[in-house]
Scaffold this motif. Structure first.
Motif, PDB file in Angstrom:
ATOM      1  N   ARG A 126       1.025  -1.345   0.140  1.00 52.23           N
ATOM      2  CA  ARG A 126       0.016  -0.126   0.144  1.00 52.23           C
ATOM      3  C   ARG A 126       1.160   1.445  -0.175  1.00 52.23           C
ATOM      4  NH1 ARG A 126      -3.307  -3.003   3.626  1.00 52.23           N
ATOM      5  NH2 ARG A 126      -2.628  -2.360   4.968  1.00 52.23           N
ATOM      6  N   GLU A 127       2.115   1.062   0.100  1.00 49.83           N
ATOM      7  CA  GLU A 127       2.809   2.204   0.188  1.00 49.83           C
ATOM      8  C   GLU A 127       3.729   2.694  -0.690  1.00 49.83           C
ATOM      9  OE1 GLU A 127       2.636   4.622   3.249  1.00 49.83           O
ATOM     10  OE2 GLU A 127       0.960   3.326   4.004  1.00 49.83           O
ATOM     11  N   ILE A 128       4.250   2.029  -1.505  1.00 51.37           N
ATOM     12  CA  ILE A 128       4.865   1.873  -2.840  1.00 51.37           C
ATOM     13  C   ILE A 128       4.079   1.211  -3.691  1.00 51.37           C
ATOM     14  CG2 ILE A 128       6.891   1.126  -1.418  1.00 51.37           C
ATOM     15  CD1 ILE A 128       6.821  -1.788  -2.464  1.00 51.37           C
ATOM     16  N   SER A 129       5.247   1.139  -4.908  1.00 46.25           N
ATOM     17  CA  SER A 129       4.417   0.982  -6.204  1.00 46.25           C
ATOM     18  C   SER A 129       4.960  -0.211  -6.576  1.00 46.25           C
ATOM     19  CB  SER A 129       4.080   1.969  -7.403  1.00 46.25           C
ATOM     20  OG  SER A 129       3.555   2.034  -8.489  1.00 46.25           O
ATOM     21  N   SER A 130       4.211  -0.975  -8.519  1.00 42.80           N
ATOM     22  CA  SER A 130       5.265  -2.457  -8.632  1.00 42.80           C
ATOM     23  C   SER A 130       4.673  -2.253  -9.938  1.00 42.80           C
ATOM     24  CB  SER A 130       3.771  -3.340  -8.020  1.00 42.80           C
ATOM     25  OG  SER A 130       2.923  -3.402  -7.972  1.00 42.80           O
ATOM     26  N   ALA A 131       5.511  -3.372 -10.733  1.00 43.06           N
ATOM     27  CA  ALA A 131       5.541  -3.191 -12.365  1.00 43.06           C
ATOM     28  C   ALA A 131       5.122  -4.312 -12.556  1.00 43.06           C
ATOM     29  CB  ALA A 131       6.483  -1.961 -13.233  1.00 43.06           C
ATOM     30  N   THR A 132       4.620  -4.564 -13.478  1.00 40.42           N
ATOM     31  CA  THR A 132       5.041  -6.117 -14.861  1.00 40.42           C
ATOM     32  C   THR A 132       5.471  -5.166 -16.093  1.00 40.42           C
ATOM     33  OG1 THR A 132       3.366  -7.485 -13.676  1.00 40.42           O
ATOM     34  CG2 THR A 132       3.738  -8.005 -15.415  1.00 40.42           C
ATOM     35  N   VAL A 133       6.915  -6.535 -15.978  1.00 40.16           N
ATOM     36  CA  VAL A 133       7.655  -5.377 -17.488  1.00 40.16           C
ATOM     37  C   VAL A 133       7.771  -6.804 -18.014  1.00 40.16           C
ATOM     38  CG1 VAL A 133       9.881  -4.360 -18.074  1.00 40.16           C
ATOM     39  CG2 VAL A 133       8.710  -4.233 -15.838  1.00 40.16           C
ATOM     40  N   PHE A 143      16.161  -3.161 -17.919  1.00 40.51           N
ATOM     41  CA  PHE A 143      16.608  -2.556 -16.799  1.00 40.51           C
ATOM     42  C   PHE A 143      16.235  -1.779 -16.698  1.00 40.51           C
ATOM     43  CE2 PHE A 143      20.627  -4.046 -19.461  1.00 40.51           C
ATOM     44  CZ  PHE A 143      21.457  -3.711 -18.773  1.00 40.51           C
ATOM     45  N   ILE A 144      15.392  -1.209 -15.412  1.00 37.68           N
ATOM     46  CA  ILE A 144      14.793  -0.096 -14.583  1.00 37.68           C
ATOM     47  C   ILE A 144      15.680   0.817 -13.892  1.00 37.68           C
ATOM     48  CG2 ILE A 144      13.160   0.841 -12.603  1.00 37.68           C
ATOM     49  CD1 ILE A 144      11.543  -1.766 -14.073  1.00 37.68           C
ATOM     50  N   ASP A 145      15.497   1.889 -14.910  1.00 37.03           N
ATOM     51  CA  ASP A 145      16.589   3.797 -14.492  1.00 37.03           C
ATOM     52  C   ASP A 145      18.256   2.881 -13.694  1.00 37.03           C
ATOM     53  OD1 ASP A 145      14.365   4.731 -13.384  1.00 37.03           O
ATOM     54  OD2 ASP A 145      13.943   3.655 -11.457  1.00 37.03           O
ATOM     55  N   GLY A 146      18.234   2.580 -14.563  1.00 34.26           N
ATOM     56  CA  GLY A 146      19.819   2.142 -15.072  1.00 34.26           C
ATOM     57  C   GLY A 146      20.579   0.785 -13.972  1.00 34.26           C
ATOM     58  N   ARG A 147      19.270  -0.763 -12.974  1.00 29.53           N
ATOM     59  CA  ARG A 147      19.316  -0.995 -12.176  1.00 29.53           C
ATOM     60  C   ARG A 147      19.018  -2.336 -13.153  1.00 29.53           C
ATOM     61  NH1 ARG A 147      16.272  -3.532  -8.240  1.00 29.53           N
ATOM     62  NH2 ARG A 147      15.023  -2.144  -8.670  1.00 29.53           N
ATOM     63  N   ARG A 148      19.780  -3.344 -13.200  1.00 25.58           N
ATOM     64  CA  ARG A 148      20.218  -4.366 -14.057  1.00 25.58           C
ATOM     65  C   ARG A 148      19.169  -5.220 -13.014  1.00 25.58           C
ATOM     66  NH1 ARG A 148      20.981  -9.792 -14.402  1.00 25.58           N
ATOM     67  NH2 ARG A 148      21.533 -10.306 -16.627  1.00 25.58           N
ATOM     68  N   ILE A 149      17.885  -6.069 -14.470  1.00 24.95           N
ATOM     69  CA  ILE A 149      16.519  -6.433 -13.234  1.00 24.95           C
ATOM     70  C   ILE A 149      16.709  -8.075 -13.639  1.00 24.95           C
ATOM     71  CG2 ILE A 149      14.364  -7.299 -13.155  1.00 24.95           C
ATOM     72  CD1 ILE A 149      15.230  -4.329 -12.576  1.00 24.95           C
ATOM     73  N   GLY A 150      16.768  -8.680 -15.196  1.00 22.70           N
ATOM     74  CA  GLY A 150      17.263  -9.294 -14.905  1.00 22.70           C
ATOM     75  C   GLY A 150      17.268 -10.003 -16.677  1.00 22.70           C
ATOM     76  N   ARG A 151      17.793 -10.953 -17.202  1.00 29.03           N
ATOM     77  CA  ARG A 151      17.694 -11.960 -18.126  1.00 29.03           C
ATOM     78  C   ARG A 151      17.186 -13.642 -18.368  1.00 29.03           C
ATOM     79  NH1 ARG A 151      23.143 -11.300 -21.851  1.00 29.03           N
ATOM     80  NH2 ARG A 151      22.283 -11.896 -23.970  1.00 29.03           N
ATOM     81  N   GLY A 152      16.403 -13.653 -19.738  1.00 27.08           N
ATOM     82  CA  GLY A 152      16.260 -14.733 -19.829  1.00 27.08           C
ATOM     83  C   GLY A 152      14.539 -15.466 -19.470  1.00 27.08           C
ATOM     84  N   PHE A 157       8.450  -8.723 -12.690  1.00 30.75           N
ATOM     85  CA  PHE A 157       7.470  -8.292 -11.404  1.00 30.75           C
ATOM     86  C   PHE A 157       8.590  -7.707 -10.165  1.00 30.75           C
ATOM     87  CE2 PHE A 157       4.987  -7.930  -7.379  1.00 30.75           C
ATOM     88  CZ  PHE A 157       3.508  -6.933  -7.299  1.00 30.75           C
ATOM     89  N   VAL A 158       7.802  -6.379 -10.306  1.00 31.81           N
ATOM     90  CA  VAL A 158       9.444  -5.520  -9.686  1.00 31.81           C
ATOM     91  C   VAL A 158       8.705  -4.461  -8.915  1.00 31.81           C
ATOM     92  CG1 VAL A 158      10.993  -5.575 -10.938  1.00 31.81           C
ATOM     93  CG2 VAL A 158       9.859  -3.882 -11.503  1.00 31.81           C
ATOM     94  N   TYR A 159       9.593  -4.528  -7.702  1.00 34.65           N
ATOM     95  CA  TYR A 159       8.813  -3.242  -6.521  1.00 34.65           C
ATOM     96  C   TYR A 159       9.019  -1.934  -6.974  1.00 34.65           C
ATOM     97  CZ  TYR A 159       6.037  -6.680  -4.143  1.00 34.65           C
ATOM     98  OH  TYR A 159       4.843  -7.546  -3.867  1.00 34.65           O
ATOM     99  N   GLY A 169      14.937  -2.026 -22.686  1.00 35.82           N
ATOM    100  CA  GLY A 169      15.745  -3.547 -22.998  1.00 35.82           C
ATOM    101  C   GLY A 169      16.777  -3.708 -24.181  1.00 35.82           C
ATOM    102  N   LYS A 170      17.629  -4.246 -23.505  1.00 31.43           N
ATOM    103  CA  LYS A 170      19.180  -3.639 -25.015  1.00 31.43           C
ATOM    104  C   LYS A 170      19.254  -5.810 -25.258  1.00 31.43           C
ATOM    105  CE  LYS A 170      22.564  -2.113 -23.356  1.00 31.43           C
ATOM    106  NZ  LYS A 170      22.326  -0.712 -24.095  1.00 31.43           N
ATOM    107  N   LEU A 171      19.669  -5.787 -26.530  1.00 33.06           N
ATOM    108  CA  LEU A 171      20.269  -6.941 -26.447  1.00 33.06           C
ATOM    109  C   LEU A 171      20.674  -6.914 -28.111  1.00 33.06           C
ATOM    110  CD1 LEU A 171      19.913 -10.349 -27.026  1.00 33.06           C
ATOM    111  CD2 LEU A 171      17.703  -9.595 -28.726  1.00 33.06           C
ATOM    112  N   ASP A 172      21.806  -7.268 -27.676  1.00 38.84           N
ATOM    113  CA  ASP A 172      23.280  -7.266 -29.240  1.00 38.84           C
ATOM    114  C   ASP A 172      21.367  -7.748 -30.341  1.00 38.84           C
ATOM    115  OD1 ASP A 172      24.999  -7.066 -27.677  1.00 38.84           O
ATOM    116  OD2 ASP A 172      25.749  -8.382 -27.376  1.00 38.84           O
ATOM    117  N   GLY A 173      21.577  -6.987 -31.589  1.00 43.98           N
ATOM    118  CA  GLY A 173      21.476  -6.917 -32.921  1.00 43.98           C
ATOM    119  C   GLY A 173      19.895  -6.569 -33.345  1.00 43.98           C
ATOM    120  N   TYR A 174      19.424  -6.032 -31.871  1.00 43.14           N
ATOM    121  CA  TYR A 174      18.675  -4.901 -31.413  1.00 43.14           C
ATOM    122  C   TYR A 174      17.778  -3.532 -30.885  1.00 43.14           C
ATOM    123  CZ  TYR A 174      16.381  -9.873 -31.827  1.00 43.14           C
ATOM    124  OH  TYR A 174      15.911 -11.061 -33.169  1.00 43.14           O
TER     125      TYR A 174
END
Length: 353
Positions: A126-133, A143-152, A157-159, A169-174
């Protein structure tokens, strides 16, 4: 013949020797309950210190001890107690992350611990927000705000703390895809990242020498209908086109809102069934794929709406500007002249429109 006492002493000595050898090679008997209590792991000792600090109301000490226990042994119980201590200290985002982690395997927790951790998670959310990417290429880095969230993964889902954020989103060749969004307190944001492959720059062919051709006679402009000037025709057509763009943009915006609501409902249904990390399970591949399609459709409709509004604005502005460079026949063009006087100044606009 050896006496019975000497024989017993020899057997006892042999037993001691073999017992020491067995201990040296790790073959001795397992320690009893008292030995196990004195040989508790570092994680259990740290957890015990955290429990004592929590009961005494020393939340800073409890948080540090629970964190040490969780780092040494990431058990769900340790993560949950760490989250509750962070919640007591007002660190809602960290608390939500650790409480959610503790509830990924609820079968390992006692019912009372499950209830405490779920109640704490609801309070933190109730005090924060969340995002489904959702990302179109699972092998891409997110990445969110430059912080790596994951790969693969295809979905994360992040708070987040309430406020402005940027997903990438970053990927070689894209080509990188960037999605700025506003995170609101107590609400979830649906973010879609769509990576398009890079296209190689085409090599322009060397133009061949063109044969010299005679200049064609100038084409006379099409006659304007009698009684209506070219400027009037341009203005009427431009305003009609701009109005059509506004109507289309409104329709696209309404459709995007509907799709966004469907995506939020789908995400909530998935979480209710198997928690926030349900899309990590293969059992939810199909519903999570539907969610990704909904987010994709919402973003496409939103982009179409903005494109329609911007196009309508440009066409309308050009149509109205024709009053300056294509006035009605017999009327002066609109002019703006500066006026400077001893007590001030201004602009005089003259003409017909």
């Amino acid at each position: 013949m050896a006496s019975p006492g000497r024989l017993l002493r020899a057997v006892a000595a042999a037993s001691v020797v073999w017992g020491r050898a067995a201990v040296a090679f790790g073959e001795g008997p397992s320690a009893g309950p008292s030995g196990a209590a004195t040989m508790r792991s570092e994680a259990e000792e740290a957890f015990a210190r955290g429990e004592r600090a929590r009961r005494a109301g020393r939340w800073e000490d409890a948080e540090a001890s629970y964190r040490a226990a969780w780092k040494a042994d990431p058990r769900p119980e340790f993560a949950g107690e760490l989250g509750l201590s962070e919640l007591a200290l007002g660190r809602s985002r960290d608390a939500a992350e650790h409480l959610r982690e503790s509830l990924l395997y609820p079968e390992t927790l006692q019912p009372a611990a499950q209830r405490r951790f779920r109640a704490g998670l609801q309070k933190a959310e109730r005090e924060i927000s969340s995002a489904t990417v959702a990302v179109s290429r699972p092998e891409a880095e997110v990445f969110i705000d430059g912080r790596r969230i994951g790969r693969g993964q295809g979905m994360y889902f992040v708070y987040l703390d309430p406020g402005r954020h940027e997903a990438r989103g970053k990927l070689d060749g894209y080509l990188d895809d960037v999605y700025p969004f506003e995170a609101q307190r107590g609400r979830e944001s649906m973010v879609g990242l769509h990576l398009e492959p890079k296209r190689p720059s085409p090599v322009a062919p060397v133009p061949a020498a063109a044969p010299v051709a005679r200049a064609a006679p100038p084409v006379a402009p099409a006659p304007v209908p009698e009684g209506r000037s070219a400027g009037t025709v341009f203005r009427v057509g431009g305003i009609a086109l701009a109005s059509t763009g506004v109507v289309l943009g409104t329709g696209f915006a309404v459709a995007a809102a509907v799709r966004g609501g469907e995506a939020e409902a789908q995400a909530a249904q998935i979480r209710e069934r198997n928690g926030a990390a349900a899309c990590l399970s293969k059992a939810y591949t199909e519903p999570c794929g539907v969610l990704l399609e909904m987010i994709d459709a919402r973003d496409t409709l939103k982009a179409a709406a903005w494109g329609s509004f911007i196009g309508a604005g440009v066409v309308g502005a050009v149509a109205l500007s024709s009053l300056l460079w294509a006035p009605e026949p017999g009327k002066r063009a609109v002019r703006a002249e500066p006026l400077v006087a001893s007590h001030g100044g201004g602009v005089i606009v003259s003409g017909s429109w």
